[in-house]
Design a protein around this motif. Structure first.
Motif, PDB file in Angstrom:
ATOM      1  N   GLN A 214       0.866  -1.294   0.072  1.00 21.14           N
ATOM      2  CA  GLN A 214       0.149   0.059   0.077  1.00 21.14           C
ATOM      3  C   GLN A 214       0.806   1.366   0.046  1.00 21.14           C
ATOM      4  N   PRO A 215       0.812   2.253  -0.740  1.00 26.54           N
ATOM      5  CA  PRO A 215       1.194   3.304  -1.058  1.00 26.54           C
ATOM      6  C   PRO A 215       1.189   4.278   0.433  1.00 26.54           C
ATOM      7  N   ARG A 216       2.400   4.546   0.829  1.00 23.14           N
ATOM      8  CA  ARG A 216       2.351   5.429   2.018  1.00 23.14           C
ATOM      9  C   ARG A 216       2.489   6.948   1.763  1.00 23.14           C
ATOM     10  N   PHE A 217       1.470   7.602   2.646  1.00 21.34           N
ATOM     11  CA  PHE A 217       1.466   9.009   2.317  1.00 21.34           C
ATOM     12  C   PHE A 217       1.570   9.335   3.870  1.00 21.34           C
ATOM     13  N   PRO A 218       2.153  10.521   3.834  1.00 22.53           N
ATOM     14  CA  PRO A 218       2.146  11.226   5.368  1.00 22.53           C
ATOM     15  C   PRO A 218       0.824  11.624   5.680  1.00 22.53           C
TER      16      PRO A 218
ATOM     17  N   ALA B 135       2.509  20.357  -8.036  1.00 21.57           N
ATOM     18  CA  ALA B 135       2.191  18.847  -7.888  1.00 21.57           C
ATOM     19  C   ALA B 135       3.379  18.578  -6.856  1.00 21.57           C
ATOM     20  N   ILE B 136       2.733  17.465  -6.206  1.00 19.63           N
ATOM     21  CA  ILE B 136       3.726  16.648  -5.244  1.00 19.63           C
ATOM     22  C   ILE B 136       3.905  15.382  -5.460  1.00 19.63           C
ATOM     23  N   VAL B 137       5.216  14.741  -5.447  1.00 17.78           N
ATOM     24  CA  VAL B 137       5.261  13.054  -5.831  1.00 17.78           C
ATOM     25  C   VAL B 137       5.862  12.931  -4.569  1.00 17.78           C
ATOM     26  N   TRP B 138       5.012  11.988  -3.842  1.00 13.33           N
ATOM     27  CA  TRP B 138       5.219  11.306  -2.619  1.00 13.33           C
ATOM     28  C   TRP B 138       6.142  10.000  -2.702  1.00 13.33           C
ATOM     29  N   ALA B 139       7.489  10.103  -2.463  1.00 10.75           N
ATOM     30  CA  ALA B 139       8.360   8.782  -2.786  1.00 10.75           C
ATOM     31  C   ALA B 139       8.687   8.388  -1.222  1.00 10.75           C
ATOM     32  N   VAL B 140       7.834   8.208  -0.286  1.00  5.18           N
ATOM     33  CA  VAL B 140       8.112   7.806   1.023  1.00  5.18           C
ATOM     34  C   VAL B 140       7.753   6.226   1.231  1.00  5.18           C
ATOM     35  N   GLY B 141       7.581   5.486   0.172  1.00  2.00           N
ATOM     36  CA  GLY B 141       7.717   4.137   0.685  1.00  2.00           C
ATOM     37  C   GLY B 141       6.293   3.505   0.593  1.00  2.00           C
ATOM     38  N   PHE B 142       5.947   2.345   1.127  1.00  2.31           N
ATOM     39  CA  PHE B 142       4.938   1.708   1.033  1.00  2.31           C
ATOM     40  C   PHE B 142       4.690   0.887   2.722  1.00  2.31           C
ATOM     41  N   HIS B 143       3.495   0.768   2.801  1.00  3.16           N
ATOM     42  CA  HIS B 143       3.060  -0.211   3.856  1.00  3.16           C
ATOM     43  C   HIS B 143       2.995  -1.728   3.423  1.00  3.16           C
TER      44      HIS B 143
END
Ligand SMILES: Cc1cc2nc3c(=O)[nH]c(=O)nc-3n(C[C@H](O)[C@H](O)[C@H](O)COP(=O)(O)OP(=O)(O)OC[C@H]3O[C@@H](n4cnc5c(N)ncnc54)[C@H](O)[C@@H]3O)c2cc1C
Length: 417
Positions: free
Chosen positions: A135-139, A335-343
């Protein structure tokens, strides 16, 4: 609906599921692969258009099907990776059933029960080969940002044209973030990048790909049991580098010289502003230090082995942060690209096989639930376990263990030989 029974069911039709299937096929074990979407889905659906491998092609050594192209030192692009997987599956007529989502796994007695989108299955053994990136991780702060700013996760990023015109913030500088920032930068976008603590590694050093040196040095044979960090190695962030255009370093300082705006770690969104930590210089220095440490270890190896290799000067930073701004001007961004990983999400496996964090309890893929196995997780056993490099060795090991265990259990696996 009638339950279909198999001695072994493999869940997931990526490289791990296929490698497992090849090993079972070799041993004459009847099995099926259940794949939610289609073969190689993750490479197709979760990677950007210009994606290519970071690991050299010669490291693609799936069992029975090592890389057979004419560019072993190159880096396959997305379409070539998918073609490699398709040809692999065809090479042994893998028993792959696509479009079957396994929704729940339970166990009664010695038998596993799989509730799926097309009906019930049961099995004596189950191999979970569903990758690590679920699952894509978002803050949490992403939900509070103005609607006008388009937000995409790295797994949904395709290319610059997908984003509205304007300046783009990339958050995260590990493998995906660094490469996506480069992709946007090369497309001419003004890129802002929040740099985290990811380490970096040089692409080439002293005449060879760093991966080739590390291979000779035995780095890829190191197991999680022998790793100085032990199981914490599984949580380590990947080094950033690229295979693009034949392979090169990613030096964020060089991007900054060319106009990319670098910041420290993203902290918060408050009062219409994004705040960042004061750690940019530290993070860049730490990434360079890791790269240098790897080079030093290669130097030592070269000297110990008496190898003749060209000498290279030490890296000199080409840029240093001078600005002290702790904010990013949101009004500049489209735009913002979130490249902060996955769960990871194994919640659909209703078995006592997980620790409190939801990570499988296992020893080299053999779980605490008899008959349940995991394959393809990063550092399941070695660095290569979650990659093309090592998943085959783990699959061979699991297949051998499965048959050995079956000799001592009530439910024996019928197999050839
Ligand atoms: C950005 C990125 C770059 C990478 N670069 C490299 C690289 O350069 N070299 C390298 O060797 N590795 C690389 N990797 C790591 C690794 O090789 C890939 O993640 C690879 O996709 C893992 O293969 P897998 O078969 O373990 O899992 P996946 O490819 O994720 O396959 C799992 C499959 O399981 C299916 N599935 C999931 N849940 C279910 C379910 N409940 N029921 C049925 N099917 C299900 C999915 O649809 C999917 O097809 C990279 C990973 C990422 C994220």
């Amino acid at each position: 609906m009638q339950t279909q029974h198999f001695p072994v069911i493999v869940v997931g039709g990526g490289q791990a599921g296929l490698a497992m299937s090849w090993c079972l096929t070799q041993r004459g074990v009847k099995h099926i692969i259940l794949e939610r979407s289609h073969l190689g889905w993750a490479w197709q659906a979760q990677r950007w258009d210009s994606f290519c491998l970071v690991t050299p092609n010669w490291q693609c050594r799936l069992p029975g099907f090592p890389y057979d192209g004419d560019d072993p030192d190159g880096f396959m692009v997305k379409a070539q990776i998918i073609d490699y997987l398709r040809r692999y599956a065809a090479s042994f007529n893998a028993p792959l059933t696509e479009g079957v989502n396994v929704e729940r796994i339970t166990k009664q007695g010695n038998r596993f029960y799989l509730a799926t989108s097309v009906g019930p299955y049961s099995a004596d053994r189950v191999v979970i080969a569903v990758g690590n990136y679920h699952q894509p991780r978002f803050p949490a702060l992403a939900a509070r940002l103005p609607e006008a700013i388009v937000q995409v996760h790295s797994s949904a990023y395709r290319n610059a044209a997908q984003l509205p015109p304007g300046e783009v913030l990339v958050v995260g500088s590990a493998q995906s973030g660094a490469q996506i920032a480069e992709d946007l930068h090369l497309s001419g976008r003004q890129v802002h990048l929040c740099v985290g603590s990811a380490p970096r590694v040089a692409r080439f050093y002293r005449g060879r790909d760093v991966v080739a040196w590390l291979e000779d040095m035995g780095h890829y044979r190191l197991t999680v049991d022998d790793h100085p960090l032990g199981e914490d190695a599984r949580r380590k962030t990947n080094h950033y580098v690229t295979g693009r255009d034949g392979g090169r370093d990613i030096d964020l300082r060089a991007f900054a010289l060319q106009g990319m705006k670098l910041y420290g770690r993203l902290l918060d969104y408050e009062g219409g502003q994004l705040s960042v930590a004061d750690d940019l210089a530290r993070n860049l220095d730490a990434a360079d230090a890791t790269s240098q440490k790897i080079k030093d270890s290669i130097d030592q190896w070269i000297s110990e082995q008496g190898i003749s290799a060209p000498v290279e000067p030490r890296y000199q930073p080409v840029w240093q942060p001078t600005e002290t701004s702790h904010h990013i001007d949101l009004s500049r961004l489209s735009a913002i690209v979130w490249a902060v990983g996955f769960h990871t999400d194994f919640s659909w496996i209703d078995l006592p096989a997980f620790n409190q964090q939801g990570y499988p309890r296992h020893q080299r893929g053999i779980s605490t639930v008899p008959g349940l196995y995991f394959l393809g997780l990063p550092w399941l056993w070695t660095w290569g376990s979650g990659r093309f490099e090592g998943v085959g060795d783990d699959a061979q090991y699991l297949a051998a263990q499965m048959l050995a265990e079956s000799e001592n259990r009530d439910v024996r696996i019928p197999h050839a030989g």
